[in-house]
Design an enzyme around this catalytic site. Structure first.
Site, mmCIF file in Angstrom:
data_model
loop_
_atom_site.group_PDB
_atom_site.id
_atom_site.type_symbol
_atom_site.label_atom_id
_atom_site.label_comp_id
_atom_site.label_asym_id
_atom_site.label_seq_id
_atom_site.Cartn_x
_atom_site.Cartn_y
_atom_site.Cartn_z
ATOM 1 N N ARG A 9 -58.161 -45.881 -80.886
ATOM 2 C CA ARG A 9 -56.919 -46.372 -80.487
ATOM 3 C C ARG A 9 -55.775 -45.896 -81.245
ATOM 4 O O ARG A 9 -54.640 -45.799 -81.011
ATOM 5 C CB ARG A 9 -56.956 -47.829 -80.545
ATOM 6 C CG ARG A 9 -55.478 -48.639 -80.167
ATOM 7 C CD ARG A 9 -55.721 -50.041 -79.681
ATOM 8 N NE ARG A 9 -56.537 -50.797 -80.443
ATOM 9 C CZ ARG A 9 -56.063 -51.542 -81.697
ATOM 10 N NH1 ARG A 9 -54.778 -51.027 -81.875
ATOM 11 N NH2 ARG A 9 -56.644 -52.326 -82.314
ATOM 12 N N TYR A 53 -36.699 -42.331 -62.136
ATOM 13 C CA TYR A 53 -38.131 -42.546 -61.820
ATOM 14 C C TYR A 53 -38.116 -44.120 -61.440
ATOM 15 O O TYR A 53 -37.594 -44.995 -62.244
ATOM 16 C CB TYR A 53 -39.346 -42.218 -62.617
ATOM 17 C CG TYR A 53 -40.593 -42.547 -62.171
ATOM 18 C CD1 TYR A 53 -41.237 -41.802 -60.777
ATOM 19 C CD2 TYR A 53 -41.140 -43.227 -62.795
ATOM 20 C CE1 TYR A 53 -42.388 -42.008 -60.780
ATOM 21 C CE2 TYR A 53 -42.531 -43.781 -62.371
ATOM 22 C CZ TYR A 53 -43.028 -43.249 -61.259
ATOM 23 O OH TYR A 53 -44.528 -43.336 -60.874
ATOM 24 N N ASP A 92 -37.016 -37.136 -69.907
ATOM 25 C CA ASP A 92 -38.235 -37.000 -68.747
ATOM 26 C C ASP A 92 -38.183 -35.758 -68.269
ATOM 27 O O ASP A 92 -37.430 -35.588 -67.442
ATOM 28 C CB ASP A 92 -38.048 -38.452 -67.919
ATOM 29 C CG ASP A 92 -39.488 -38.316 -66.992
ATOM 30 O OD1 ASP A 92 -40.307 -37.191 -67.006
ATOM 31 O OD2 ASP A 92 -39.743 -39.511 -66.543
ATOM 32 N N LYS A 150 -49.051 -35.593 -63.420
ATOM 33 C CA LYS A 150 -48.535 -34.638 -62.677
ATOM 34 C C LYS A 150 -48.975 -33.165 -62.879
ATOM 35 O O LYS A 150 -49.985 -32.828 -62.879
ATOM 36 C CB LYS A 150 -46.837 -34.920 -62.493
ATOM 37 C CG LYS A 150 -46.469 -36.544 -62.551
ATOM 38 C CD LYS A 150 -46.892 -36.927 -61.166
ATOM 39 C CE LYS A 150 -46.753 -38.711 -61.022
ATOM 40 N NZ LYS A 150 -45.551 -39.284 -61.702
HETATM 41 C C1 LIG Z 1 -44.830 -40.363 -62.076
HETATM 42 C C2 LIG Z 1 -43.830 -40.375 -63.121
HETATM 43 C C3 LIG Z 1 -43.591 -41.225 -64.170
HETATM 44 C C4 LIG Z 1 -44.733 -42.202 -64.453
HETATM 45 O O1 LIG Z 1 -45.903 -41.763 -64.832
HETATM 46 P P1 LIG Z 1 -47.281 -42.313 -64.478
HETATM 47 O O2 LIG Z 1 -48.361 -41.383 -65.048
HETATM 48 O O3 LIG Z 1 -47.641 -42.624 -63.010
HETATM 49 O O4 LIG Z 1 -47.501 -43.510 -65.395
HETATM 50 C C5 LIG Z 1 -42.660 -40.954 -64.842
HETATM 51 N N1 LIG Z 1 -41.565 -40.247 -64.516
HETATM 52 C C6 LIG Z 1 -41.858 -39.432 -63.720
HETATM 53 C C7 LIG Z 1 -40.549 -38.586 -63.561
HETATM 54 C C8 LIG Z 1 -42.806 -39.336 -62.906
HETATM 55 O O5 LIG Z 1 -42.743 -38.567 -61.859
#
Ligand SMILES: *Cc1c(COP(=O)(O)O)cnc(C)c1O
Length: 386
Positions: A55, A108, A180, A205
């Site tokens: 952890r 998002y 992000d 992603k």
């Molecule tokens: C999918 C996504 C997230 C969230 O990520 P998870 O892995 O689903 O928790 C955050 N920001 C963007 C731009 C995303 O496409």
């Protein structure tokens, strides 16, 4: 000689003495054993002082964190159980009640809901800006403003934030700047080069890239911020499983190749759709008609694998006819995925909010996959005949 019960639980593979594994080994262990009692405590106190408990840190996860920190030009990174885990850990570690933050309007959906909760339950005030100009940002700053939150490429409109200008304004106001970078990946943009303090990713992603893992990362420009977020993430339990880290590490090896093909396929689809009589408003940053084409040219090393467009007519009929592309949420995997934001990712917005987000009932988002472009274009062309 000990008993079989004892020997069975003590199986062990020592590191090879004269060779080393080429691939990063999967350290699928929850805990680590020590000869020295003092060393055990150290690993729980600091992210860089050995491994005590998964952890807090793990060698496979550390390999991923080091690799992504390097690609983003940061000094350290933290891998988490999901992108939302990274975003929550960063916001909760850096904000307190009474603080104010400024966020780009089209972030998002999951991030939107976290910000609403911060505002309602924790007394963090939120101001939304278009992100189109730095003057708007400067005007929104208050004495208690702590943090600026941006996305490199917005979803699903694919607007590209003018990061150099916005981050310069954020830094001038003394804000912690978080970006992000999920849609761009470090192959197309490295926000820390433009002054970001923290870069967050949904590794689910493009970084993972195979639709088989959920994970997240936060990358830091300073060790101090890394340590604060690391402590909180360990307390929250937002940490990643070593196997998920291992899968993302595996994905990273082909990231450059995949992103190149994702961008190429997205470009070919965008050009096909832009010339189609049944399609309106094709949005991909590589098209000269895109509102942020000039910004994209300046700050991206490629225009990304995501595009959106509007079908004129029966959206359902179009979706049902697709064969090569799948109807699914998420993006950045090997298969082309199509999403209908009005009924899925943005379903909680009313009509006015949808319009503000740049979404109409006919808007579709496409994450271009790795297929042969002829098969992909043929599939969209036949589905549009419906
Ligand atoms: C999918 C996504 C997230 C969230 O990520 P998870 O892995 O689903 O928790 C955050 N920001 C963007 C731009 C995303 O496409």
């Amino acid at each position: 000689m000990t008993h079989p019960q004892t020997r069975a639980v003590r199986a062990w593979a020592p590191p090879p003495p004269t060779s080393r594994p080429v691939a990063v080994p999967l350290y699928q262990t929850s805990t680590f054993a020590f000869e020295d009692p003092d060393a055990c405590a150290e690993g729980l106190r600091h992210p860089d002082r050995g491994y005590s408990y998964t952890r807090h840190s793990n060698p496979t996860t550390r390999a991923l964190e080091t690799a992504v920190a390097d690609l983003e030009g940061g000094v350290a990174a933290l891998a988490t159980a999901s992108g939302m885990g990274a975003i929550n850990a960063v916001l909760l570690a850096l904000l307190r009640s009474g603080d104010h933050l400024i966020v780009q309007r089209r972030v998002y959906g999951g991030t939107q809901s976290v910000l609403m909760r911060l505002a309602e339950r924790f007394g963090v005030a939120v101001t939304r800006i278009s992100g189109a100009d730095a003057g708007e940002l400067a005007a929104a700053v208050r004495p208690e403003t702590r943090l600026l939150y941006l996305e490199t490429i917005a979803n699903p409109t694919t607007e590209v934030a003018d990061l150099p200008a916005l981050l310069a304004a954020g830094r001038a106001a003394g804000l912690v700047c978080v970006v992000d970078n999920t849609f761009a990946t470090p192959m197309l943009c490295r926000p820390i080069e433009y002054g970001a303090d923290v870069v967050v990713h949904s590794a689910t992603k493009y970084l993972g890239g195979h639709d088989d893992v959920v994970a997240g990362l936060a990358v830091f420009a300073s060790r101090d911020v890394h340590e604060r977020v690391w402590h909180l993430a360990a307390d929250l339990g937002a940490v990643v499983d070593p196997f998920a880290s291992w899968l993302v590490l595996r994905g990273l090896k082909t990231l450059a190749l995949r992103v190149e093909r994702h961008c190429e396929n997205a470009g070919r689809l965008a050009h096909l759709l832009e010339g189609h009589p049944r399609v309106a408003h094709v949005r991909w940053p590589g098209l000269p008609s895109h509102p942020s084409h000039a910004v994209a040219r300046r700050i991206l090393d490629g225009y990304g694998g995501v595009l959106s467009f509007e079908v004129d007519g029966d959206v359902r009929a179009f979706l049902v006819r697709l064969r090569c592309a799948e109807l699914a949420t998420s993006l950045g995997g090997p298969q082309t995925l199509v999403l209908h934001p009005a009924t899925t990712s943005h379903r909680e917005l009313d009509e006015a909010e949808l319009r503000a987000a740049g979404i109409s009932p006919g808007t579709l988002r496409v994450s271009a996959g790795l297929e042969h472009h002829e098969d992909l274009l043929a599939d969209f062309a036949q589905a549009l005949k419906a």
